[in-house]
Design an enzyme around this catalytic site. Structure first.
Site, PDB file in Angstrom:
ATOM      1  N   SER A 127       0.908  -1.198  -0.150  1.00 49.55           N
ATOM      2  CA  SER A 127      -0.184   0.117   0.053  1.00 49.55           C
ATOM      3  C   SER A 127       1.097   1.136  -0.005  1.00 49.55           C
ATOM      4  O   SER A 127       1.856   1.425   0.427  1.00 49.55           O
ATOM      5  CB  SER A 127      -0.805  -0.002   1.153  1.00 49.55           C
ATOM      6  OG  SER A 127      -1.462   1.300   1.521  1.00 49.55           O
ATOM      7  N   TYR A 152      -2.018  -1.144  10.986  1.00 55.18           N
ATOM      8  CA  TYR A 152      -2.089  -1.557   9.560  1.00 55.18           C
ATOM      9  C   TYR A 152      -1.028  -1.406   8.831  1.00 55.18           C
ATOM     10  O   TYR A 152      -0.433  -2.166   7.983  1.00 55.18           O
ATOM     11  CB  TYR A 152      -3.448  -1.348   9.277  1.00 55.18           C
ATOM     12  CG  TYR A 152      -3.696  -1.418   7.598  1.00 55.18           C
ATOM     13  CD1 TYR A 152      -3.639  -2.504   6.790  1.00 55.18           C
ATOM     14  CD2 TYR A 152      -3.380  -0.238   6.832  1.00 55.18           C
ATOM     15  CE1 TYR A 152      -3.857  -2.487   5.543  1.00 55.18           C
ATOM     16  CE2 TYR A 152      -3.387  -0.051   5.445  1.00 55.18           C
ATOM     17  CZ  TYR A 152      -3.455  -1.175   4.708  1.00 55.18           C
ATOM     18  OH  TYR A 152      -3.627  -1.064   3.362  1.00 55.18           O
ATOM     19  N   LYS A 156       2.116  -3.536   6.560  1.00 61.87           N
ATOM     20  CA  LYS A 156       2.757  -3.559   5.192  1.00 61.87           C
ATOM     21  C   LYS A 156       4.123  -3.454   4.996  1.00 61.87           C
ATOM     22  O   LYS A 156       4.849  -3.997   4.339  1.00 61.87           O
ATOM     23  CB  LYS A 156       1.604  -2.336   4.442  1.00 61.87           C
ATOM     24  CG  LYS A 156       0.564  -2.816   4.184  1.00 61.87           C
ATOM     25  CD  LYS A 156       0.226  -4.130   3.479  1.00 61.87           C
ATOM     26  CE  LYS A 156      -1.279  -4.534   3.210  1.00 61.87           C
ATOM     27  NZ  LYS A 156      -1.465  -5.774   2.766  1.00 61.87           N
TER      28      LYS A 156
END
Ligand code: UD1
Length: 337
Positions: A127, A152, A156
């Site tokens: 992302s 989150y 990544k």
């Protein structure tokens, strides 16, 4: 050359669109998805769209044993596309261990199974969140990775590093790290799209649900940013364009003859503000969206969009759809639900 591809999270939003594009390109996807963030009828829709049902296994991707037994079930896997992960920024702040356990656990299970079964090609869903708040809004793959502003986002960054370290360890891995900007839209047929779990976190599903009367009012998260209209700017990319990039990434991996771990920005290269999205949605669909301006949302980056030159050149890929097309397709999809 075998054309079987393991697709974790293949029944999800980006996963299901990618499975369709893979099948159109002659690949044979093998879906691993336990439907915790999707619905089994999505598989029927894929069948309707392609004339063929993809292979599937309903298991938890973080379950090492189960994952390995799926990999061992086939002798001719060309590669893996790993989508399966949690992705709600706010929820990750509330439940950090759930995010680390699932997102990192599933990647490790996949990498171990790849090692065990001698599969080297991996496409990983990353992302633009890895860039944090960039010093200039148009980011290239060389823009520095910054400290994540949510668990989150941290998963990544960590997952990208795990893959890089696996390469350094000598496991013969060939990986494309695809850094998605903001995927929106739905399949032009109206048969596939996003299925948010409960109240949507993302902008476009919130808009479509408000227009449909499911939500009363959309709140714009702040209009006092230093952008042209004061609202945040993002790079909104049609989910089908994004899906096609995965097929291109597999083709690129096929041409590599040494271990690689290469990041690619997947965006349009164009920034659009929140208000521009709302107004464009109203215009292309001739429908009103009830909205008001609210406070800023904690952790929001002011503005970010992709410099997608590397993906365009190296993957021979480009976006075909406009933001207006995506907003039209999102509304068509919402009306079928
Ligand atoms: C976020 C994550 C991104 C992640 C994506 C996955 C960050 C900075 N971004 O993207 O990494 O991949 O979710 O889902 O962590 N907005 C409103 N009202 C709403 C909803 C959104 O005004 O009800 C605004 C947001 O403040 C933002 C824009 O719309 O400016 C886009 O928001 P959203 O769709 O949630 O995506 P991101 O936050 O960009």
């Amino acid at each position: 050359m075998s054309k079987k591809i393991i697709v974790t999270g293949g029944a999800g939003y980006i996963g299901s669109h990618t499975v369709v594009e893979l099948m159109h390109a002659g690949y044979e996807p093998v879906i691993i998805d336990d439907f915790r963030n999707s619905k089994p009828w999505i598989i029927d829709r894929i069948g309707e769209l392609t004339g063929k049902y993809p292979l599937g296994h309903s298991i938890d991707c973080a379950d090492e044993k189960e994952v390995l037994s799926v990999f061992r079930n086939y002798t001719d896997i060309f590669g893996v596309i790993h989508f399966a992960a949690y992705k709600a920024v706010g929820e990750s702040v509330q439940k950090p261990t759930m995010y680390y356990q699932n997102n990192i656990g599933s990647l490790c299970a996949i990498l171990n199974a790849m090692k065990e079964t001698k599969i080297s090609n991996l496409v990983f869903s990353s992302s633009c969140t890895v860039y944090g708040e960039p010093s200039t809004p148009a980011v290239t793959e060389n823009t520095p990775i910054q400290k994540a502003n949510s668990p989150y986002g941290d998963t990544k960054i960590i997952c990208e590093r795990i893959i890089e370290n696996v390469k350094i360890s000598g496991q013969p891995i060939q990986a494309a790290l695809l850094r998605y900007f903001n995927p929106i839209g739905a399949h032009p047929s109206g048969k596939l799209g996003e299925l948010p779990n409960g109240i949507p976190n993302n902008l476009v599903p919130y808009i479509t649900q408000t227009a449909a009367g499911i939500r009363e009012q959309l709140v714009v998260n702040g209009n006092d940013y230093t952008t042209s209209d004061g609202t945040n700017i993002r790079d909104y990319i049609h989910v089908v364009d994004l899906a096609k990039a995965h097929v291109k990434a597999l083709e690129w991996l096929q041409n590599q003859n040494k271990p690689v771990c290469e990041p690619f920005n997947l965006g349009t290269g164009k920034g659009t503000s929140v208000l521009e999205i709302i107004h464009s949605f109203e215009e292309v669909n001739q429908v009103k969206v009830n909205y008001k301006i609210g406070p800023r949302r904690e952790g929001d980056v002011e503005q970010i969009f992709a410099n997608p030159t590397k993906a365009e050149k190296m993957l021979n890929w480009k976006c075909d759809y406009s933001v207006a097309d995506a907003l039209k397709h999102s509304w068509n999809w919402e009306k079928t639900l």
